[in-house]
Design an enzyme around this catalytic site. Sequence first.
Site, PDB file in Angstrom:
ATOM      1  N   SER A 107       0.829  -1.214   0.000  1.00 37.99           N
ATOM      2  CA  SER A 107       0.000   0.000   0.000  1.00 37.99           C
ATOM      3  C   SER A 107       0.861   1.262   0.000  1.00 37.99           C
ATOM      4  CB  SER A 107      -0.875  -0.018   1.253  1.00 37.99           C
ATOM      5  OG  SER A 107      -1.392   1.268   1.524  1.00 37.99           O
ATOM      6  N   TYR A 130      -2.214   5.602  -4.031  1.00 37.78           N
ATOM      7  CA  TYR A 130      -3.220   6.613  -3.713  1.00 37.78           C
ATOM      8  C   TYR A 130      -2.694   7.924  -4.263  1.00 37.78           C
ATOM      9  CZ  TYR A 130      -5.937   4.048  -0.128  1.00 37.78           C
ATOM     10  OH  TYR A 130      -6.768   3.184   0.540  1.00 37.78           O
ATOM     11  N   THR A 155      -5.860   2.898  -6.852  1.00 38.04           N
ATOM     12  CA  THR A 155      -7.122   2.794  -6.106  1.00 38.04           C
ATOM     13  C   THR A 155      -7.979   4.029  -6.382  1.00 38.04           C
ATOM     14  OG1 THR A 155      -6.126   1.431  -4.394  1.00 38.04           O
ATOM     15  CG2 THR A 155      -8.143   2.593  -3.792  1.00 38.04           C
ATOM     16  N   LYS A 249      -8.274  -0.305  -9.180  1.00 37.59           N
ATOM     17  CA  LYS A 249      -8.947  -0.987  -8.057  1.00 37.59           C
ATOM     18  C   LYS A 249     -10.074  -0.125  -7.500  1.00 37.59           C
ATOM     19  CE  LYS A 249      -7.953  -2.801  -3.400  1.00 37.59           C
ATOM     20  NZ  LYS A 249      -8.391  -1.812  -2.412  1.00 37.59           N
ATOM     21  N   HIS A 273     -13.705  -1.838  -1.285  1.00 37.54           N
ATOM     22  CA  HIS A 273     -12.739  -1.460  -0.257  1.00 37.54           C
ATOM     23  C   HIS A 273     -13.073  -2.151   1.073  1.00 37.54           C
ATOM     24  CE1 HIS A 273      -9.517   1.766  -0.064  1.00 37.54           C
ATOM     25  NE2 HIS A 273      -9.505   1.331   1.167  1.00 37.54           N
TER      26      HIS A 273
HETATM   27  C1  LIG Z   1      -6.944  -2.355   7.566  1.00 35.70           C
HETATM   28  C2  LIG Z   1      -7.181  -2.125   6.101  1.00 35.70           C
HETATM   29  C3  LIG Z   1      -6.402  -1.210   5.429  1.00 35.70           C
HETATM   30  C4  LIG Z   1      -6.595  -0.998   4.055  1.00 35.70           C
HETATM   31  N1  LIG Z   1      -5.768  -0.139   3.382  1.00 35.70           N
HETATM   32  C5  LIG Z   1      -5.884  -0.024   2.032  1.00 35.70           C
HETATM   33  C6  LIG Z   1      -4.948   0.751   1.306  1.00 35.70           C
HETATM   34  O1  LIG Z   1      -4.030   1.344   1.863  1.00 35.70           O
HETATM   35  N2  LIG Z   1      -5.110   0.829  -0.047  1.00 35.70           N
HETATM   36  C7  LIG Z   1      -6.132   0.177  -0.705  1.00 35.70           C
HETATM   37  O2  LIG Z   1      -6.237   0.275  -1.920  1.00 35.70           O
HETATM   38  N3  LIG Z   1      -7.010  -0.569  -0.025  1.00 35.70           N
HETATM   39  C8  LIG Z   1      -6.898  -0.708   1.309  1.00 35.70           C
HETATM   40  N4  LIG Z   1      -7.776  -1.505   1.993  1.00 35.70           N
HETATM   41  C9  LIG Z   1      -8.793  -2.272   1.236  1.00 35.70           C
HETATM   42  C10 LIG Z   1      -8.232  -3.637   0.815  1.00 35.70           C
HETATM   43  O3  LIG Z   1      -7.281  -3.507  -0.209  1.00 35.70           O
HETATM   44  C11 LIG Z   1      -9.353  -4.530   0.274  1.00 35.70           C
HETATM   45  O4  LIG Z   1     -10.048  -3.862  -0.748  1.00 35.70           O
HETATM   46  C12 LIG Z   1     -10.337  -4.962   1.372  1.00 35.70           C
HETATM   47  O5  LIG Z   1      -9.642  -5.227   2.576  1.00 35.70           O
HETATM   48  C13 LIG Z   1     -11.086  -6.184   0.924  1.00 35.70           C
HETATM   49  O6  LIG Z   1     -12.071  -6.527   1.849  1.00 35.70           O
HETATM   50  P1  LIG Z   1     -11.852  -7.662   2.987  1.00 35.70           P
HETATM   51  O7  LIG Z   1     -10.941  -7.060   3.994  1.00 35.70           O
HETATM   52  O8  LIG Z   1     -13.225  -7.866   3.500  1.00 35.70           O
HETATM   53  O9  LIG Z   1     -11.249  -8.859   2.319  1.00 35.70           O
HETATM   54  C14 LIG Z   1      -7.617  -1.707   3.365  1.00 35.70           C
HETATM   55  C15 LIG Z   1      -8.387  -2.621   4.073  1.00 35.70           C
HETATM   56  C16 LIG Z   1      -8.182  -2.845   5.415  1.00 35.70           C
HETATM   57  C17 LIG Z   1      -9.018  -3.867   6.122  1.00 35.70           C
END
Ligand SMILES: Cc1cc2nc3c(=O)[nH]c(=O)nc-3n(C[C@H](O)[C@H](O)[C@H](O)COP(=O)(O)O)c2cc1C
Length: 385
Positions: A107, A130, A155, A249, A273
Amino acid sequence: MTKPVKIEDYRVLAKRRLPKMVFDYLDGGAEDETGLTHNRAVFGSWRFQPKRLTDVSKRDLSTTLWGQSYPLPFLIGPTGLNGLLRPQGDAILARCAAREGVPFVLSTASTQSIEEVSRSSDGEKWFQLYVMRRDLALDLTRRALAADYTTLVLTVDVPVNGWRERDMRNGFGLPMRYTAKTLLDGATHPRWSLDLLRNGMPQLANFVSGRAVSSEAQAALMRREMDASFDWEALAQLRAVWPKRLLVKGVLSPEDAARCIAEGADGVILSNHGARQLDGCLSPMETLKGVRNATLETVLVDSGFRRGSDVVKALCLGANAVLLGRATLFGLAAAGEQGVLDVISLVRQEIDRTLALIGVSSVADLSSELLVRHIHEEALQHDAV
Ligand SMILES: Cc1cc2nc3c(=O)[nH]c(=O)nc-3n(C[C@H](O)[C@H](O)[C@H](O)COP(=O)(O)O)c2cc1C
């Protein structure tokens, strides 16, 4: 707890080990969190119609992305602040992914830098971008290219920050503020607090340099203040400067998916997300079949995957692979490297068992004919497929 047997067990262990504030950041969603329930409930709306009397004595879980074969049909998706769950969290996830032969997505909001994670693992690494400011985004992109990341994941579902009420109530942020409540939270989770004392407070490592622009970028990223003017033209500009594979994404419609491909993206990641942005939107599973019909390019999907059978359902509906988000993070928080490997192993076994039980011997042979949509949950009012 005896040995965990499913991802939910790792969630329970993560909850025990982490202070409430950190667990809520990991587990929570936006607004009323109806998206969290919906992301899970939607998998139950498809039931398998198995084939019988097929030879499933040998099973092949591999999938092919852009002509390259991967041993498993899932990878580790991008998540920020992994170092809050475990010191060196990014490197641990990258190494586990490498060991299993699947990509790891770092990330923008990582707690180890692009360069450090690149050095820590020789597996395939993708970088998630981002865009807070275009000049900073270009800089990150150049660094990811120089550090051998093979794929850029842009994203696009965070033009503004999702309203995360658990985080607001807990006063969650970096650096953590020491109040009576947070100190008590830390004191009642001593193993986590010891890790923090030994390793120091994690930082947004891609922006640590002491320059004013870095602290400004760190603050903006923590508040998730993105460039809300980022549009199709900006995507075309990014495409022009990033020479390798580009994925978008956060897409949730066939029209947007087709347009991303037309603008030169090499695929899309359908995602809401993990219900952390727009609470009342579709699960990506509901738009998957429509997107598959709209493009022949690579379609990946995430949000709510907690079981191997969930992954198999997505593959049946046309996904090429799935990204794990919280699932691997629960393993990381609960038991570090071993926890991540265990989670991957559990999901692998569940996919393998599901294939056998539905009478299919390889991921390549999955199709929507194996599924019947059966809407019984009142909450599931959309039938986009
Ligand atoms: C703690 C956390 C931090 C996240 N940080 C980012 C991020 O920095 N960039 C991003 O594109 N998505 C981020 N996401 C979204 C994840 O890439 C992903 O889309 C999501 O976790 C999928 O759902 P799930 O956790 O139910 O599997 C984050 C998700 C979580 C749970």
